[in-house]
Design a protein around this motif. Sequence first.
Motif, short mmCIF file in Angstrom:
data_model
loop_
_atom_site.label_atom_id
_atom_site.label_comp_id
_atom_site.label_asym_id
_atom_site.label_seq_id
_atom_site.Cartn_x
_atom_site.Cartn_y
_atom_site.Cartn_z
N HIS A 165 9.01 34.10 10.32
CA HIS A 165 9.06 33.71 11.56
C HIS A 165 9.35 32.24 11.69
O HIS A 165 9.06 31.55 12.70
N THR B 253 11.22 42.13 2.80
CA THR B 253 10.24 41.08 2.79
C THR B 253 8.90 41.69 1.79
O THR B 253 8.43 41.05 1.08
N SER B 254 8.70 42.88 2.34
CA SER B 254 7.62 43.68 1.76
C SER B 254 7.69 43.70 0.20
O SER B 254 6.78 43.47 -0.61
N CYS C 194 12.46 37.16 5.83
CA CYS C 194 13.59 38.27 6.23
C CYS C 194 15.01 37.70 6.84
O CYS C 194 14.69 36.64 7.29
N ASP D 229 5.23 33.24 3.60
CA ASP D 229 6.14 34.01 4.29
C ASP D 229 6.68 33.20 5.52
O ASP D 229 6.07 32.91 6.29
N PHE E 30 2.89 35.94 13.45
CA PHE E 30 3.58 36.87 14.13
C PHE E 30 2.99 37.22 15.58
O PHE E 30 4.04 37.00 16.49
N ASP F 77 2.07 41.96 4.92
CA ASP F 77 1.21 40.80 4.01
C ASP F 77 -0.09 41.16 3.45
O ASP F 77 -0.45 41.00 2.04
N TYR G 273 16.55 39.42 9.23
CA TYR G 273 16.95 40.03 10.52
C TYR G 273 16.52 39.36 11.67
O TYR G 273 16.65 39.44 12.70
C1 LIG Z 1 5.40 37.95 8.83
C2 LIG Z 1 6.15 39.02 8.44
N1 LIG Z 1 6.25 39.45 7.17
C3 LIG Z 1 7.02 40.69 7.02
C4 LIG Z 1 7.79 41.46 7.97
C5 LIG Z 1 8.46 42.62 7.66
O1 LIG Z 1 8.69 42.85 6.40
P1 LIG Z 1 9.86 43.98 6.15
O2 LIG Z 1 11.30 43.56 6.51
O3 LIG Z 1 9.59 44.37 4.51
O4 LIG Z 1 9.67 45.06 7.02
C6 LIG Z 1 7.43 41.00 9.25
C7 LIG Z 1 8.12 41.71 10.33
O5 LIG Z 1 8.21 41.63 11.48
C8 LIG Z 1 6.64 39.90 9.60
O6 LIG Z 1 6.57 39.37 10.88
#
Ligand SMILES: Cc1ncc(COP(=O)(O)O)c(C=O)c1O
Length: 414
Positions: free
Chosen positions: A202, A102-103, A222, A199, A174, A133, A224
Motif C-alpha cells: 500500500h 506477494t504471499s 505487489c 510489506d 490496508f 501476512d 497491481y
Molecule cells: C498488505 C497486503 N499484502 C499482500 C496482499 C496480497 O497478496 P497477494 O498478491 O499474494 O494476493 C495484499 C492485497 O491486498 C495486501 O493488502
Amino acid sequence: MSTSTPGTRADFEYLDQRDELRSSRERFDLPEGEIYLDGNSLGAMPAHIPARIEKVIKQEWAHGLIRSWNDADWYPAPQRTGAKIAGLIGAQGHEVIVADSTSINLFKVLVAATRLRPGRRVILAERGNFPTDVYIADGVAELTGNQLRCVEPDDILDALDEEVAIVSLTHVNFKSGKRYDMARITERAHAVGALVVWDLCHSAGAMPIALNEVNADFAVGCGYKYLNGGPGAPAFVFVAERHIPHMRQPITGWHGHAKPFDFDHHFRPHPSIGRMLAGTAPQLGVLALEAALEVFDDVDLNALRQKSVALGDLFISLCDQQLAGLGVELRSPRDGEQRGSQVSLAHEQAYAVMQALIARGIVGDFRAPDILRFGFAPLYIRYVDIWDSVVALREILEQKEWDRPEFLARKSVT
Ligand SMILES: Cc1ncc(COP(=O)(O)O)c(C=O)c1O
C-alpha cells in the motif's frame, strides 16, 4: 498548497488547474464519467498497455515463439522490471526483482530471514495486518520452529526484545491506512538484533520510500495496486545488498540457480538477487508491469506524496463538513504524515453504501465489517473527484439511497 477546506466545487477545479501532476492523468485509460477511488486495490490501466501487450502477443509470442526469450529480451525482464521498481522504493537496481505473488515472496523472505537469525525464536507481527501476512508468518513460524507473536500496532516497539528474530510489518495498513515510521522501527529492531520485513503493497508507487536510507533488510510488494501492473500482476521482492550473498530462500527452483541452463543435478543459488526466483516468470504479466511503470517516468515522488496527502486531508475535512450526523466515523489518521494514500470511513451499512456509490460511478471498496475505503492514486485522481465523491456520499446517506435489495446483497469480491 494550502489544504484548508475550500467551500465550492469551483475551488476544487482551481486546485486541479494548479496541480503539477495534472497531465499524468492522460497516461491512463479511465472510464468516462467515473471516479475511480480504488487504485489501492487494482490500479487503473495505463493507456499504452494494450499496444504493448498486442505486440508481445502477436509478434513476440505468435511469431517469435521460443526465440523471444532471447531475441525479445524476455529472460531478463524480472531483473529489468525490478530495477525500475527500485527507483520508486529507494533501493539499488540489483536489490529488487519481480517474481511470484506477494504471499509467496513473503514466505521466501520470512524463511530466509529466520535462517539469518538462528537461535532466536520469535516472529513479531501486527494484529490487524492484511490476513495473508499473518497467515504466511504463522505458517513459516510452524515450519521453522519459531513462534508468531502478534501485538497491537502501537505496541510493536515495546514488544521488541532479544528473542525477536524478525519483525514483519506492512508499511501502510490496508484497512486504516495508518503508516508506520519505517526508519524508527527498523532502527529499534536492529538495536535488539532483529531483522525487518516490510510489506510495501500500500505504499510502493504512492509515496517515496527510502529502503536503503533506513537500512532496511527485506521488502515485498505487489504490482497491481499503485504500480498499475494489472489484475494478478507479479509482485516484487527487495533484499538489501549486504544480505544477498548469505540468504537462502526455501523455494529452490531452477530459475534461482546460478546457471539454470547447465541443468545441474545440485542446486547452487544465483549469486545475485536472481536467487529469489523460483520457476518460470508469468511473462505476459511481467511485461505488462514493466510497461506500466513508464507512467512514473519524470514523476517527482515528493510532489506525488504532497498531492496524495492533500487529497486525503481535503477528503477528511469535507467529510467533517458535509457528513456530520449521518453515522459516519473516520477510521484513518487525521494527520497526513501518519497516513498512506487512502482514507477509511466506518458506517454500519458500509457495504450497501459503497454499492450505492458504485452505482453512481464512484468506485471505492468495502472491507468487513464496516469500512468504506477510498484510495487516492495521485497520478490520476483530481481534486474535483474529492468534492464530487463526498457530495454523492452525503446524498446517498441523507436519502438512504443505499437501502435497496440490490445494494444489500453481498457479492463475492468486495
Ligand atoms: C498488505 C497486503 N499484502 C499482500 C496482499 C496480497 O497478496 P497477494 O498478491 O499474494 O494476493 C495484499 C492485497 O491486498 C495486501 O493488502
